[in-house]
Scaffold this motif. Sequence first.
Motif, PDB file in Angstrom:
ATOM      1  N   LEU A 184       0.830  -1.203   0.000  1.00 24.37           N
ATOM      2  CA  LEU A 184       0.000   0.000   0.000  1.00 24.37           C
ATOM      3  C   LEU A 184       0.866   1.255   0.000  1.00 24.37           C
ATOM      4  O   LEU A 184       0.538   2.256  -0.641  1.00 24.37           O
ATOM      5  N   ARG A 212      -6.897   2.013   3.357  1.00 26.57           N
ATOM      6  CA  ARG A 212      -5.872   0.997   3.643  1.00 26.57           C
ATOM      7  C   ARG A 212      -6.493  -0.206   4.341  1.00 26.57           C
ATOM      8  O   ARG A 212      -6.153  -1.358   4.047  1.00 26.57           O
ATOM      9  N   CYS A 244      -9.602  -1.224   4.078  1.00 24.30           N
ATOM     10  CA  CYS A 244     -10.425  -1.940   3.101  1.00 24.30           C
ATOM     11  C   CYS A 244      -9.559  -2.784   2.166  1.00 24.30           C
ATOM     12  O   CYS A 244      -9.876  -3.950   1.882  1.00 24.30           O
ATOM     13  N   TYR A 245      -8.475  -2.208   1.690  1.00 22.08           N
ATOM     14  CA  TYR A 245      -7.567  -2.958   0.823  1.00 22.08           C
ATOM     15  C   TYR A 245      -6.949  -4.140   1.568  1.00 22.08           C
ATOM     16  O   TYR A 245      -6.794  -5.233   1.010  1.00 22.08           O
ATOM     17  N   THR A 246      -6.587  -3.935   2.813  1.00 22.08           N
ATOM     18  CA  THR A 246      -5.977  -5.006   3.601  1.00 22.08           C
ATOM     19  C   THR A 246      -6.922  -6.183   3.733  1.00 22.08           C
ATOM     20  O   THR A 246      -6.524  -7.345   3.595  1.00 22.08           O
ATOM     21  N   CYS A 266      -9.250  -7.038   1.623  1.00 20.74           N
ATOM     22  CA  CYS A 266      -9.326  -7.694   0.311  1.00 20.74           C
ATOM     23  C   CYS A 266      -8.099  -8.564   0.062  1.00 20.74           C
ATOM     24  O   CYS A 266      -8.220  -9.691  -0.440  1.00 20.74           O
ATOM     25  N   THR A 271      -2.867 -12.201  -6.807  1.00 17.26           N
ATOM     26  CA  THR A 271      -2.300 -11.116  -6.005  1.00 17.26           C
ATOM     27  C   THR A 271      -0.782 -11.077  -6.086  1.00 17.26           C
ATOM     28  O   THR A 271      -0.181 -10.047  -6.403  1.00 17.26           O
ATOM     29  N   ALA A 299      -2.638  -4.832  -4.348  1.00 19.70           N
ATOM     30  CA  ALA A 299      -3.856  -4.566  -3.581  1.00 19.70           C
ATOM     31  C   ALA A 299      -5.033  -4.303  -4.520  1.00 19.70           C
ATOM     32  O   ALA A 299      -6.163  -4.756  -4.262  1.00 19.70           O
ATOM     33  N   ALA A 300      -4.791  -3.594  -5.620  1.00 20.78           N
ATOM     34  CA  ALA A 300      -5.857  -3.308  -6.577  1.00 20.78           C
ATOM     35  C   ALA A 300      -6.369  -4.584  -7.224  1.00 20.78           C
ATOM     36  O   ALA A 300      -7.589  -4.780  -7.380  1.00 20.78           O
ATOM     37  N   ALA A 326      -8.508  -6.454  -4.735  1.00 21.46           N
ATOM     38  CA  ALA A 326      -9.816  -5.840  -4.523  1.00 21.46           C
ATOM     39  C   ALA A 326     -10.785  -6.187  -5.649  1.00 21.46           C
ATOM     40  O   ALA A 326     -11.937  -6.562  -5.402  1.00 21.46           O
ATOM     41  N   ALA A 366     -12.834  -0.422  -1.752  1.00 28.18           N
ATOM     42  CA  ALA A 366     -11.485  -0.628  -2.282  1.00 28.18           C
ATOM     43  C   ALA A 366     -11.509  -0.838  -3.790  1.00 28.18           C
ATOM     44  O   ALA A 366     -10.678  -0.275  -4.521  1.00 28.18           O
ATOM     45  N   ALA A 410      -9.716   1.257  -6.784  1.00 33.01           N
ATOM     46  CA  ALA A 410      -8.797   0.591  -7.709  1.00 33.01           C
ATOM     47  C   ALA A 410      -9.152   0.894  -9.153  1.00 33.01           C
ATOM     48  O   ALA A 410      -8.281   1.231  -9.974  1.00 33.01           O
TER      49      ALA A 410
END
Length: 299
Positions: free
Chosen positions: A7, A18, A20-22, A24, A40, A49-50, A53, A100, A104
């Motif tokens: 991130l 952050r 929300c991404y975590t 995912c 990933t 991370a994108a 998500a 997230a 993205a």
Amino acid sequence: MLVRRWLDTAGITDPVLRECYTLCVRRSLTERSGLGWLVTLGAPPPRRAACAAVGILILEADERVDTGQPEARLQRFNEWTDAWYSALETGTSSDPVLHAAAHACNTAVVRPSRALMEECFTALRRDAEFTEFATYEDWLPWARGSTGASAVWIMSMWGALGESGASILRRYGELAQLVDCLADVSEDLGDGRLYLPLEDLDRFGVRRQDLEAGRWTAATAELIAFEVARITGGLPDLLESALQHPWLHRCASGLDELLRTLCEAVLAAGPLLLRHVAVPGTGPTVRTGLTMWRAALVS
């Protein structure tokens, strides 16, 4: 620790985003099929991370047409996609996955089109209103939408694919969907669905009632071998095309190895294919993941 680093590399500083991404990424890395962590870890670090998500967004949509009371599945799916388009338009959502994924897509170098998303969702929606496929040609548009469009959407988080890149990924998606239909045939039949083209069953004289009863026959073995050969026969030319792409070439060998590993698991299952989902061994899957991960590190 690694998620925070990804991130930071992506320049994402907002605390809520952050978090929300975590969520995912953690879900992607523990996704039961094992493909989530390939998606990933195979991405360049700033885009991991994108990719996670968007992958979880699609997985959530898929789960709504595959689980729960059959009569409520389509409504749950439509509610999810409506909430997604609202999040995409406003850039925010109270749901962490939608929040997230919206960020993205809205910050991607090349934003994925609404048409691409609809191609994916239309194929998934068909599962809630399921009808069998008479021919392989009938089956192809669903496969290219369900898995091919999903792959294009997720990997568009990496950067511009171009027409050739999108075509390559749709073809990979088509082959991946076919091997998934083979691996999951027992599970799908238990849910009242048969995804294999009916013309292929007729070609080898396979009776649906034998498949449903878990009776393995010589005709079934021939059918499965034919479908696997359809996949592996298309891989050499596809790999050659992927190796020519400006950046898909970095993960081409990993995608090739993944599909071959899945095909080997289907063949190795034999009669058990009609009783359990065919799952590749941990070793081959890990090797595939490491191939894609190493490629990402040099991108």
